[in-house]
Scaffold this motif. Structure first.
Motif, PDB file in Angstrom:
ATOM      1  N   ILE A   1     -82.002  31.882  -4.570  1.00 49.98           N
ATOM      2  CA  ILE A   1     -82.691  33.149  -4.812  1.00 49.98           C
ATOM      3  C   ILE A   1     -81.739  34.152  -5.472  1.00 49.98           C
ATOM      4  O   ILE A   1     -82.107  34.883  -6.393  1.00 49.98           O
ATOM      5  CB  ILE A   1     -83.245  33.716  -3.488  1.00 49.98           C
ATOM      6  N   ASN A   2     -80.483  34.180  -5.009  1.00 50.69           N
ATOM      7  CA  ASN A   2     -79.487  35.068  -5.627  1.00 50.69           C
ATOM      8  C   ASN A   2     -79.288  34.736  -7.097  1.00 50.69           C
ATOM      9  O   ASN A   2     -79.147  35.623  -7.938  1.00 50.69           O
ATOM     10  CB  ASN A   2     -78.146  34.944  -4.893  1.00 50.69           C
ATOM     11  N   GLU A   3     -79.249  33.454  -7.393  1.00 52.39           N
ATOM     12  CA  GLU A   3     -79.058  33.009  -8.771  1.00 52.39           C
ATOM     13  C   GLU A   3     -80.216  33.459  -9.660  1.00 52.39           C
ATOM     14  O   GLU A   3     -80.031  33.836 -10.808  1.00 52.39           O
ATOM     15  CB  GLU A   3     -78.940  31.483  -8.810  1.00 52.39           C
ATOM     16  N   GLU A   4     -81.427  33.453  -9.089  1.00 53.46           N
ATOM     17  CA  GLU A   4     -82.634  33.777  -9.857  1.00 53.46           C
ATOM     18  C   GLU A   4     -82.832  35.285 -10.023  1.00 53.46           C
ATOM     19  O   GLU A   4     -83.162  35.755 -11.115  1.00 53.46           O
ATOM     20  CB  GLU A   4     -83.859  33.177  -9.153  1.00 53.46           C
ATOM     21  N   TYR A   5     -82.606  36.059  -8.942  1.00 53.82           N
ATOM     22  CA  TYR A   5     -82.981  37.470  -8.964  1.00 53.82           C
ATOM     23  C   TYR A   5     -81.796  38.440  -8.903  1.00 53.82           C
ATOM     24  O   TYR A   5     -81.946  39.612  -9.250  1.00 53.82           O
ATOM     25  CB  TYR A   5     -83.949  37.764  -7.820  1.00 53.82           C
ATOM     26  N   GLY A   6     -80.645  37.963  -8.439  1.00 57.39           N
ATOM     27  CA  GLY A   6     -79.412  38.745  -8.465  1.00 57.39           C
ATOM     28  C   GLY A   6     -79.510  40.189  -8.012  1.00 57.39           C
ATOM     29  O   GLY A   6     -79.881  40.470  -6.872  1.00 57.39           O
TER      30      GLY A   6
ATOM     31  N   ASP B   1     -91.468  47.578  -4.450  1.00 52.95           N
ATOM     32  CA  ASP B   1     -90.110  47.960  -4.070  1.00 52.95           C
ATOM     33  C   ASP B   1     -89.224  46.736  -3.857  1.00 52.95           C
ATOM     34  O   ASP B   1     -89.719  45.650  -3.550  1.00 52.95           O
ATOM     35  CB  ASP B   1     -90.135  48.813  -2.803  1.00 52.95           C
ATOM     36  N   PRO B   2     -87.914  46.888  -4.009  1.00 50.06           N
ATOM     37  CA  PRO B   2     -86.976  45.760  -3.877  1.00 50.06           C
ATOM     38  C   PRO B   2     -87.012  45.079  -2.510  1.00 50.06           C
ATOM     39  O   PRO B   2     -86.876  43.864  -2.439  1.00 50.06           O
ATOM     40  CB  PRO B   2     -85.609  46.406  -4.125  1.00 50.06           C
ATOM     41  N   MET B   3     -87.195  45.839  -1.421  1.00 48.48           N
ATOM     42  CA  MET B   3     -87.114  45.231  -0.100  1.00 48.48           C
ATOM     43  C   MET B   3     -88.271  44.273   0.157  1.00 48.48           C
ATOM     44  O   MET B   3     -88.074  43.137   0.602  1.00 48.48           O
ATOM     45  CB  MET B   3     -87.070  46.308   0.985  1.00 48.48           C
ATOM     46  N   ASN B   4     -89.505  44.720  -0.108  1.00 47.76           N
ATOM     47  CA  ASN B   4     -90.648  43.833   0.103  1.00 47.76           C
ATOM     48  C   ASN B   4     -90.589  42.623  -0.819  1.00 47.76           C
ATOM     49  O   ASN B   4     -90.923  41.505  -0.405  1.00 47.76           O
ATOM     50  CB  ASN B   4     -91.962  44.598  -0.095  1.00 47.76           C
ATOM     51  N   ASP B   5     -90.151  42.826  -2.062  1.00 46.32           N
ATOM     52  CA  ASP B   5     -90.000  41.700  -2.987  1.00 46.32           C
ATOM     53  C   ASP B   5     -88.969  40.704  -2.461  1.00 46.32           C
ATOM     54  O   ASP B   5     -89.161  39.489  -2.530  1.00 46.32           O
ATOM     55  CB  ASP B   5     -89.580  42.198  -4.379  1.00 46.32           C
ATOM     56  N   THR B   6     -87.856  41.219  -1.932  1.00 44.40           N
ATOM     57  CA  THR B   6     -86.786  40.361  -1.404  1.00 44.40           C
ATOM     58  C   THR B   6     -87.286  39.537  -0.222  1.00 44.40           C
ATOM     59  O   THR B   6     -87.019  38.332  -0.133  1.00 44.40           O
ATOM     60  CB  THR B   6     -85.578  41.214  -0.971  1.00 44.40           C
ATOM     61  N   LEU B   7     -88.017  40.179   0.680  1.00 41.97           N
ATOM     62  CA  LEU B   7     -88.560  39.467   1.834  1.00 41.97           C
ATOM     63  C   LEU B   7     -89.508  38.348   1.398  1.00 41.97           C
ATOM     64  O   LEU B   7     -89.499  37.252   1.964  1.00 41.97           O
ATOM     65  CB  LEU B   7     -89.286  40.450   2.755  1.00 41.97           C
ATOM     66  N   LYS B   8     -90.304  38.610   0.370  1.00 43.37           N
ATOM     67  CA  LYS B   8     -91.223  37.588  -0.132  1.00 43.37           C
ATOM     68  C   LYS B   8     -90.453  36.426  -0.744  1.00 43.37           C
ATOM     69  O   LYS B   8     -90.788  35.255  -0.536  1.00 43.37           O
ATOM     70  CB  LYS B   8     -92.171  38.196  -1.158  1.00 43.37           C
ATOM     71  N   HIS B   9     -89.412  36.741  -1.512  1.00 45.69           N
ATOM     72  CA  HIS B   9     -88.604  35.683  -2.135  1.00 45.69           C
ATOM     73  C   HIS B   9     -87.972  34.780  -1.076  1.00 45.69           C
ATOM     74  O   HIS B   9     -87.826  33.570  -1.280  1.00 45.69           O
ATOM     75  CB  HIS B   9     -87.499  36.289  -3.011  1.00 45.69           C
ATOM     76  N   LEU B  10     -87.591  35.371   0.057  1.00 40.34           N
ATOM     77  CA  LEU B  10     -86.935  34.617   1.130  1.00 40.34           C
ATOM     78  C   LEU B  10     -87.934  34.052   2.137  1.00 40.34           C
ATOM     79  O   LEU B  10     -87.551  33.494   3.160  1.00 40.34           O
ATOM     80  CB  LEU B  10     -85.921  35.507   1.851  1.00 40.34           C
TER      81      LEU B  10
END
Length: 263
Positions: free
Chosen positions: A145-150, A201-210
């Motif tokens: 996920i880090n590699e994709e969205y950084g 927002d970044p937080m909700n997007d991050t939670l979805k990615h994970l």
């Protein structure tokens, strides 16, 4: 990270070293300075690992894992690129600045661990979301996920903003303040976007990615400046005014700088 004045002076002394910093001794000095400050309720421990790319905070174990050669090479290459664009700056100090960015960014991540396990933030929503994030981000899937969205990921964006804010406040010289402001502006612009009249927002997007199924409330008891830095939900009106916060300390009536100083 609210550091004591003496801590800031000690960090600046390492930066101003006439020769290039880089190695186990310098890393340990920086970590010792932060530990002596007492800004975190837990001492940061270090571990040298040649398999590490350069430096990484493992928030689950509480270890700062590093490869001193990897950090040196990364900072050296970044300094060469910066000096190509800014030919009048001193290469050694430029190297030291990039070295600082790498090390301090990972030290900043420990605030997320302290929020997760010690409830360091005075806001329950922030502690709760990091309690879920810290466990989830220490796995192979998180690496992908880090590699994709950084930088768009909330925990990366937040730690970058806090790092550049601190480096700007250390006042290492006009060139380095400029670099810190540019780094801050680049990361501040990441993550938030308007979609179908709603603010993503970044937080909700991050939670979805994970694949973490957790709704982050629009907790308006948390000041906008804090929500903006952490990547938490903001209103459409706040989104329209967010460009005011793309430089450290330039938020509404300087509130962003005041908020970060009061951490």
């Amino acid at each position: 990270m609210q550091l004591k004045q003496q801590t800031r002076e000690n960090l600046k002394k390492i930066f101003a070293n006439e020769g290039k910093i880089g190695g186990k001794a310098e890393i340990q000095k920086i970590v010792d300075i932060i530990n002596e400050d007492g800004v975190y309720p837990e001492m940061i421990r270090t571990y040298s690992d040649s398999n590490c790319k350069n430096i990484e905070a493992n928030l689950k174990t509480g270890l700062l894992i590093y490869n001193s050669r990897g950090i040196f090479e990364t900072a050296y290459n970044q300094a060469k690129e910066t000096c190509r664009k800014e030919p009048n700056i001193d290469f050694c100090l430029c190297f030291n600045w990039h070295y600082y960015v790498l090390v301090i960014r990972e030290l900043m991540r420990f605030e997320q661990r302290m929020n997760a396990y010690y409830g360091m933030s005075k806001y329950h929503s922030i502690n709760a979301v990091y309690h879920r994030l810290v466990s989830a981000r220490e796995n192979l899937y998180r690496m992908l996920i880090n590699e994709e969205y950084g930088p768009e990921l909330a925990y990366n964006r937040s730690v970058n903003l806090k790092t550049y804010e601190l480096l700007a406040e250390l006042d290492m010289g006009s060139v380095y303040t400029k670099l810190a402001n540019e780094g801050y502006k680049t990361n501040a612009s990441q993550g938030y976007r308007l979609s179908w009249n709603k603010v993503k927002d970044p937080m909700n997007d991050t939670l979805k990615h994970l694949c973490i199924f957790m709704n982050v409330p629009l907790d308006e008891s948390i000041p906008f400046e804090e929500r903006f830095v952490e990547g938490l939900p903001i209103t459409r009106e706040e989104y329209q005014n967010k460009s005011d916060h793309n430089t450290p300390g330039n938020g509404q009536k300087g509130a962003l700088k005041k908020t970060l100083k009061n951490r």
